[in-house]
Design a protein around this motif. Structure first.
Motif, PDB file in Angstrom:
ATOM      1  N   THR A  99      -1.284 -14.349   3.433  1.00 33.30           N
ATOM      2  CA  THR A  99      -1.511 -13.574   4.649  1.00 33.30           C
ATOM      3  C   THR A  99      -2.793 -12.770   4.544  1.00 33.30           C
ATOM      4  O   THR A  99      -3.566 -12.668   5.508  1.00 33.30           O
ATOM      5  N   GLN A 102      -5.761 -14.930   5.183  1.00 35.96           N
ATOM      6  CA  GLN A 102      -5.832 -15.206   6.615  1.00 35.96           C
ATOM      7  C   GLN A 102      -6.448 -14.021   7.369  1.00 35.96           C
ATOM      8  O   GLN A 102      -7.191 -14.214   8.336  1.00 35.96           O
ATOM      9  N   GLU A 103      -6.167 -12.816   6.899  1.00 39.77           N
ATOM     10  CA  GLU A 103      -6.644 -11.601   7.571  1.00 39.77           C
ATOM     11  C   GLU A 103      -7.971 -11.095   7.003  1.00 39.77           C
ATOM     12  O   GLU A 103      -8.369  -9.957   7.250  1.00 39.77           O
ATOM     13  N   LYS A 105      -8.806 -10.211   4.021  1.00 39.68           N
ATOM     14  CA  LYS A 105      -8.684  -9.098   3.073  1.00 39.68           C
ATOM     15  C   LYS A 105      -8.979  -9.553   1.638  1.00 39.68           C
ATOM     16  O   LYS A 105      -8.779  -8.796   0.690  1.00 39.68           O
TER      17      LYS A 105
END
Length: 338
Positions: A99, A102-103, A105
């Motif tokens: 995740t 995907q973001e 980060k």
């Protein structure tokens, strides 16, 4: 007369400037040619790829796990190999790492092969939240699913877990998925145990204090958190019931049979369980040449990995167990190794 002298002086000055410019051009060309010879035809002074990227974040896991233990070394190797400052970051590991990529980060992450598969297919904890921005850099080593308990707990088999306080990892984590599937194959559900959502460090602290009875820990063995527990408390690793590993693999083919060897954490006998693979995932939009150099930096320098798992990280097995798209830069490296 003075005007003629002035014009002559100007012409001589211009002619001198032209000669100096020509000499400078030849000198610059000679310098560039020399650089090419020194770098095998590459006009750069080093083999490091040209890139606008200045920093990379490598997402690992909790401080007690194998991902974190390896992360600092990997970050150093990548920094040296690419010239891009790379930092290892503490994280919540596999599912959270996907995740985070995907973001935006992070750019690189440790992850279990099964979790990477779920993420790219939109299954399990990624149901309705498919991730299509990641690809594989390469496989690393087996991650053993360890059911850890203490001698004082009296737990000897999976059946003994019923009604007990069992750490199963954070919901949506790789450990949670492993725990759920191993309980299932032994005829148990999460509702049959008093599930505790703890990380590795919290799990071993809970076992030591007696606040929990058992813990699922998916990590390369030996795992630092379990070794620390064994220094103060007698540890047991609960093996899978006969035939259950085969049943699990038939249903979930990304598992493989694994043995926790005698002497690990002081255990008296080989203990049969299963494993998934640890791997590195990267963002798809990283330049091919950067990912190529990252891959080369790790797999060409495994002798510099001091952790016990370093001996299992090899270029020849770098694509084993990978079930998602491989980044073209990494694929180039592994193709060269064939």
């Amino acid at each position: 007369m003075k005007k003629k002298q002035f014009r002559l002086l100007m012409l001589l000055s211009a002619f001198a400037l032209l000669i100096l410019a020509a000499c400078g051009s030849d000198s610059e060309k000679e310098t560039k040619d020399a650089e090419k010879e020194d770098t095998g035809g590459n006009s750069a002074a080093t083999d490091k790829p040209e890139s606008d990227i200045k920093f990379l974040s490598l997402l690992t896991g909790g401080t007690q796990g194998t991902y974190y233990a390896l992360g600092g070394t990997f970050a150093d190797l990548i920094t040296t190999g690419t010239g891009i400052k790379t930092t290892a970051e503490v994280s919540q590991a596999s599912a959270a790492n996907m995740t985070a990529l995907q973001e935006d980060k992070g750019e690189i992450a440790f992850v279990q092969t099964d979790i990477a598969y779920y993420a790219t297919e939109g299954k399990m904890m990624f149901d309705g939240a498919k991730i299509d921005t990641i690809s594989a850099l390469g496989a690393l080593y087996p991650e053993t699913v360890q059911l850890v308990t203490t001698e004082a707990s009296g737990i000897k088999t999976y059946a003994d877990l019923k009604g007990k306080k069992v750490s199963v990892g954070a919901p949506g984590s790789g450990t949670y998925a492993n725990a759920e599937q191993l309980l299932e194959i032994h005829g148990l559900a999460m509702t049959d145990v008093k599930a505790q959502n703890l990380d590795f460090g919290e799990s071993t602290e809970g076992l030591q204090s007696g606040q929990i009875d058992a813990a699922f820990i998916t990590a390369g063995t030996p795992t630092a958190a379990v070794e620390a527990l064994n220094a103060t408390t007698k540890v047991n690793i609960i093996g899978m019931d006969a035939g259950k590993a085969d049943e699990l693999i038939a249903k979930y083919p990304y598992y493989a049979k694994e043995t926790v060897a005698t002497g690990t954490y002081g255990i008296a006998n080989d203990t049969e369980t299963v494993s998934v693979l640890a791997m590195l995932a990267v963002k798809k939009d990283l330049p091919d040449e950067v990912v190529y150099e990252m891959t080369k930096a790790i797999y060409d320098n495994t002798d510099k990995i001091s952790h016990d798992k370093g001996r299992l990280i090899k270029a020849e097995t770098g694509l084993a167990g990978i079930s998602i798209e491989v980044h073209p830069g990494a694929q180039k490296y592994f193709d060269e190794k064939k």
